[in-house]
Design a protein around this motif. Structure first.
Motif: not given
Length: 168
Positions: A47-74
């Motif tokens: 999931l982190y890689e998936y999000v990082a790929d989309l961010k690289r493609e569309f939001l290169r200048s956006g802030p870095a993302i430190d953590k991406v997870i599936y959350d069962s409580k959401l």
């Protein structure tokens, strides 16, 4: 008349069409025909890689993302499907901010379009905090057809809830 909590902001005529699909037990078939595929992004690392790929493609200048997870409580807390947070910590005299994205774990089983829609939504919050016109333009830029996918996701959540109620 059945209350459609995920579709309450939509026009009554559209809600009536959805109620007819439900009454005719066709909502599940509609979704299965339109979204037959299931994604393969099953781990937090993937999931982190998936999000990082989309961010690289569309939001290169956006802030870095430190953590991406599936959350069962959401799914339970705040009725959120995804969540973006900034956590600030003091490290040695400096204030460090870490960006996190959490995706409801119910999307491990969903269509790739639904996962992409949730991720695009959370990534758009890196540039636009509010759900304004600029926010939705950015979402549409990153995922053409974003609004239709969001509506279909709401149909999916409605169907999922109906199935749960019928099996209880």
């Amino acid at each position: 008349m059945q209350h459609l909590k995920y579709l309450s902001a939509y026009p009554a005529a559209l809600q009536d069409k959805v109620r007819r699909l439900i009454a005719e037990q066709q909502l599940g078939a509609y979704l299965a025909d339109k979204y037959p595929q299931r994604h393969t992004v099953q781990t937090d690392r993937a999931l982190y890689e998936y999000v990082a790929d989309l961010k690289r493609e569309f939001l290169r200048s956006g802030p870095a993302i430190d953590k991406v997870i599936y959350d069962s409580k959401l799914d339970v807390l705040r009725h959120a499907l995804g969540l973006h947070t900034t956590i600030s910590r003091v490290q040695g005299g400096k204030l460090k901010a870490k960006k996190e994205i959490r995706i409801a774990s119910l999307f491990k089983e969903g269509a790739p379009e639904f996962l992409q829609m949730i991720v695009v939504h959370e990534l758009a919050h890196l540039k636009e905090n509010d759900h304004n016109k600029a926010f939705y333009r950015l979402c549409e830029f990153m995922q053409p057809g974003y609004h239709q996918t969001e509506f279909d996701l709401r149909l999916y959540l409605t169907h999922r809830e109906l199935v749960r109620e019928q099996s209880a």
